[in-house]
Enzyme design. Structure first.
Site, PDB file in Angstrom:
ATOM      1  CG  HIS A  31      58.131  23.516  51.321  1.00 27.18           C
ATOM      2  ND1 HIS A  31      58.907  22.568  50.706  1.00 27.18           N
ATOM      3  CD2 HIS A  31      58.769  24.693  51.115  1.00 27.18           C
ATOM      4  CE1 HIS A  31      59.969  23.139  50.171  1.00 27.18           C
ATOM      5  NE2 HIS A  31      59.910  24.435  50.406  1.00 27.18           N
ATOM      6  CG  HIS A  41      58.055  27.871  47.275  1.00 26.59           C
ATOM      7  ND1 HIS A  41      59.173  28.032  46.496  1.00 26.59           N
ATOM      8  CD2 HIS A  41      58.453  27.090  48.325  1.00 26.59           C
ATOM      9  CE1 HIS A  41      60.194  27.395  47.029  1.00 26.59           C
ATOM     10  NE2 HIS A  41      59.787  26.801  48.146  1.00 26.59           N
ATOM     11  CG  HIS A  69      61.394  28.756  52.453  1.00 23.20           C
ATOM     12  ND1 HIS A  69      62.724  28.630  52.144  1.00 23.20           N
ATOM     13  CD2 HIS A  69      60.732  27.928  51.597  1.00 23.20           C
ATOM     14  CE1 HIS A  69      62.867  27.786  51.143  1.00 23.20           C
ATOM     15  NE2 HIS A  69      61.670  27.336  50.797  1.00 23.20           N
ATOM     16  CG  ASN A 102      63.750  24.172  51.769  1.00 23.77           C
ATOM     17  OD1 ASN A 102      63.156  23.552  50.885  1.00 23.77           O
ATOM     18  ND2 ASN A 102      65.036  24.459  51.685  1.00 23.77           N
ATOM     19  CB  ILE A 107      66.633  26.442  47.618  1.00 27.37           C
ATOM     20  CG1 ILE A 107      67.056  25.126  46.978  1.00 27.37           C
ATOM     21  CG2 ILE A 107      66.255  26.248  49.058  1.00 27.37           C
ATOM     22  CD1 ILE A 107      67.717  25.275  45.663  1.00 27.37           C
TER      23      ILE A 107
END
Length: 845
Positions: A501, A506, A692, A696, A845
């Site tokens: 993740h 990110h 993602h 997520n 997010i």
């Protein structure tokens, strides 16, 4: 001849626009009408006439400037407003006075002399009776007293550098230079500057020894992707590290283009406050009451966390502690919200339909294929795994009648490996208060119905003989097996959070965003293609550095990896390869697929009941086709890629600076062909969207009930003959509960997952854009509409798979349909909330 013909047709269009611009009373003066839409806080006055706007011509150059002709100033006045929640939207009608022969407008210049910033949503210009020029702005505009310069926005028309209209050539160059900064000074929120830095802001050595963390990036020991530079003053104790704000605030620094819109910021803040008040505050208050222990005493007590009857009022010692952590303004918001009625939070899906399904081995295996971390499991290449203590006798009786040799030859054995990378960290982790962690290997057998059943778990400590556990259906062995599965789930949860993740989405994407802003003009078609896939990522990453991944932050307090967390992430970045994040490459690498050169996806998934693999490939193929269609509009051959100075600078900066610790790796694309450009863009868009979304938005569904996927374990599995083993035998359920995180750690984790799993209501999903005029190129619009239709077909295929009773992994024992890669492209109305479906365009997010 074709090239000359194309420019002749463009010339005719420009001439038509020139002749049809609305004329004023004087023959030498023309009026161009426009509409400008802004957002601002409902408690602040709109900017009104204190904001002036001008337009630049793209085709006609003004005397002495080398830039396009410039209109006279127009002012924002008498706008029409509407209010929703805490955000006011105001629409202004403006008229620009230009000379006759002004040409085609190509840029909008905004000068804000108001006291406050505002969010410029979009603008349109009625360039002629039948042509509207669109500006998709979506950025904050700060007062000129702060910025010392006007703000420029280019229209939605796209040009390769060599094809830039002459009125915009110098403006294009100037803007790119201004965005790169000079690498000095502390950045303020109005600075629209993109620079790189190491992760030197995670620790706080001035606060004490326990807050010292290594700098990540720039060294062989701790390599890492680069982050956005903020330029805060260095710490006194260690000048190589950057100081941190003392109090948490949602208003962190990122350039204006990267900041949340007013609507999203208000909604995100509200969601975070509500989750904190509901889950965390009541448990924190209980800790100050002597009658309550630090651990949950029963599974029913954990279920009570999701009831609406929670004492969430912020008061007493908890209020005092909260006040020391956040700004005064945020503390006031939290206090006011705590006095409102508690809202209902849904039961996590893992217990909503069947509250004991999570205990089943089949469900344990199902989550490795369709849960929150479905991209770690891999086909077993050799038995036993290198260095493993698992023996043939441990598993051969549990292979549904197959011999071990035949099971291996049929590719029926799989491994979830959390062993070798963890071993070097175990001693440090277990020295920290409360964490008791093993490294693990788990073997699974693929049954005839394509479900996975675990057949052996190996748990290891440093310099100690490993323990091997095998499935059992009853008694003490069954209870020990459940403890072993909990330790594996904790390993998998931490790997999921820190690697699949955080790192693989990110972190690896942030350097791509910085390089895109610095090297690709907004006018560049690839910038236009990628921009929706970067929406809000840098803001959410900055918030993460502020409260999640920092020393003493949420992840260190909830994951068993504790203060080692980001070092562990850095260690596994050493293995990272951008090219292997392409989904087909990943599936091949994990032995979950075979090569298929006849297929557009280039691979064939080994078994058709692997939800992440099947649905993911459908999304991958749709993205790949869209990227190819788009690139073919602007790049006619390989030479056009090689000669694109902005693309070459962009790729060089990503490799040599943004991922500079990997610059000598040989797997990087050379970026000399259209094929390499398309592959890189497809991979990047897949990471930001499909990958993602898959890791997520199912977090609350599966890990929102911590007994199913704990973030840490507080007890080792007891050895027979010890006092702990006797304690375990007397009440296995109580021992299991005591092994789970404590009240604060557990509820803090649940609150975090609730916020992360929630879609914001203004979400833009894959195949969607805020306007059909997001690009002023008809062919690109048509290809995008084709992409949209392809994704709607993917939605139908996913629903059909979920309705097929033969595909057991589409639902699992807990009866959770696999929809994490359901695009939700067809949904255009309100789409906020915890839905466990939908692929946003970006890591938002």
């Amino acid at each position: 001849m074709e090239q000359h013909g194309r420019f002749f047709r463009v010339g005719k269009c420009v001439g038509a626009v020139k002749s049809k611009i609305f004329r004023g009373n004087s023959g030498n003066i023309c009026i161009i009408k426009g509409t400008i839409v802004i957002e601002h806080g409902s408690r602040k006055y709109g900017p009104g006439k204190s904001v002036s706007v001008q337009i630049y011509s793209s085709t006609e150059v003004g005397p002495d400037t080398g830039k396009g002709k410039l209109s006279k100033k127009a002012y924002l006045k008498e706008g029409k407003s509407s209010k929703q929640d805490d955000v006011r939207t105001t629409t202004y009608q403006v008229k620009f006075v230009v000379e006759s022969g002004f040409g085609v407008p190509g840029a909008l210049v905004v000068r804000n002399q108001h006291r406050h910033e505002f969010f410029l949503q979009h603008a349109t210009l009625q360039a002629s009776e039948n042509q509207i020029i669109h500006f998709d702005c979506r950025s904050w505009v700060y007062p000129i007293k702060k910025t010392k310069s006007n703000r420029i926005f280019f229209s939605n028309s796209c040009f390769l550098p060599s094809q830039t209209p002459r009125g915009l050539v110098e403006l294009r160059r100037e803007e790119l230079v201004s965005l790169r900064g000079n690498g000095t000074g502390e950045r303020k929120k109005w600075d629209r500057i993109y620079e790189y830095d190491y992760y030197n802001d995670l620790g706080n050595p001035d606060k004490g020894l326990e807050y010292i963390r290594p700098v990540l990036g720039g060294s062989d020991l701790h390599p890492y992707p680069r982050r956005l530079r903020t330029g805060r003053p260095p710490n006194e104790t260690d000048p190589s590290t950057e100081s941190r704000p003392e109090l948490f605030n949602f208003d962190v620094y990122v350039p204006p283009d990267e900041r949340f819109s007013p609507k999203k910021l208000a909604e995100f803040k509200r969601n975070a406050i509500q989750a904190t008040l509901h889950f965390l505050v009541p448990e924190a208050k209980k800790l100050f009451q002597e009658s309550n222990g630090s651990h949950f005493e029963s599974f029913d007590e954990i279920l009570d966390l999701f009831s609406s009857n929670r004492n969430q009022v912020l008061e007493g010692e908890v209020a005092n502690k909260m006040k020391k952590l956040v700004t005064d303004g945020l503390f006031k918001e939290i206090t006011n919200a705590s006095k409102l009625d508690s809202i209902n939070f849904p039961l996590p899906q893992i217990i909503a339909a069947n509250d004991t399904a999570w205990l089943e081995d089949e469900e344990f295996g199902h989550q490795m294929l369709a849960g929150t971390n479905p991209a770690r499991i891999r086909g077993l290449e050799t038995f036993p795994p290198e260095g493993s203590s698992i023996e043939r006798s441990d598993i051969e009786h549990n292979l549904d009648g197959l011999t071990l040799r035949r099971a291996m030859r049929q590719w029926r054995l799989y491994i979830l490996d959390h062993h070798d990378y963890l071993i070097p960290f175990l001693e440090r982790i277990c020295l920290e208060e409360g964490a008791r962690t093993y490294a693990s290997r788990t073997l699974f057998f693929l049954r005839n119905d394509a479900t996975l059943k675990p057949v052996a778990i190996e748990l290891s400590l440093s310099n100690v003989a490993s323990k091997v556990f095998v499935p059992a259906s009853e008694g003490t062995d069954r209870a020990l097996w459940q403890l072993a599965k909990a330790h594996v789930a904790a390993n998998d949860s931490v790997y999921h959070q820190l690697i699949n993740h955080w790192l693989h989405t990110h972190m690896v994407v942030e350097p791509f965003i910085i390089a895109t802003r610095r090297q690709l003009s907004v006018m560049h078609p690839i910038h236009r293609l990628l921009d929706p896939h970067f929406k809000d990522t840098m803001h959410i990453n900055a918030l993460a550095r502020s409260i999640l991944i920092n020393a003493g932050g949420i992840l260190e307090n909830t994951l068993f990896s504790g203060s080692c967390s980001m070092e562990l992430s850095s260690e596994l970045y050493k293995e990272w390869r951008f090219d292997e994040q392409a989904l087909p490459f990943d599936l091949l690498n994990r032995r979950m697929a075979l090569e298929d050169t006849q297929s557009f996806s280039e691979v064939f998934v080994l078994f058709q009941d692997y939800p992440y693999g099947l649905d993911g490939l459908d999304i991958w193929v749709a993205i790949k086709e869209w990227v190819q269609d788009f690139c073919d509009i602007f790049y006619k051959d390989d030479d056009s890629v090689r000669s694109d100075v902005e693309i070459q600078a962009w790729w060089s900066e990503i490799r040599n600076v943004g991922h500079g610790d990997k610059r000598y790796e040989t797997w990087w694309y050379d970026m000399t062909t259209r094929s390499e450009l398309k592959q890189a863009l497809t991979t990047l868009i897949w990471i930001a969207s499909g990958l993602h979304a898959s890791v997520n938005f199912g977090q609350y569904a599966y890990a929102g009930y911590p007994p199913n996927r704990p973030f840490l374990c507080r007890k080792f599995i007891p050895d027979e003959g010890t006092e702990e083993f006797a304690e375990f035998l007397s009440d296995p359920d109580k021992y299991y509960l005591q092994m789970l995180p404590g009240r604060i750690e557990m509820t803090l984790g649940i609150a975090l997952l609730e916020v992360l799993s929630r879609h914001i209501s203004d979400e833009e999903y894959l195949g969607q854009r805020p306007s059909s005029k997001w690009i002023d190129n008809k062919e690109a619009q048509e290809k995008f509409e084709k992409f949209n239709e392809t994704l709607k077909e993917v939605e139908k295929k996913i629903l059909e798979r979920n309705e097929d009773p033969r595909l057991k992994n589409r639902w699992g024992k807990a009866n959770i349909p696999y929809r994490l890669l359901y695009p939700d492209t067809s949904k255009v109305e309100f789409k906020g909330g915890i839905t466990s479906r939908g692929i946003p365009n970006s890591i938002s997010i």
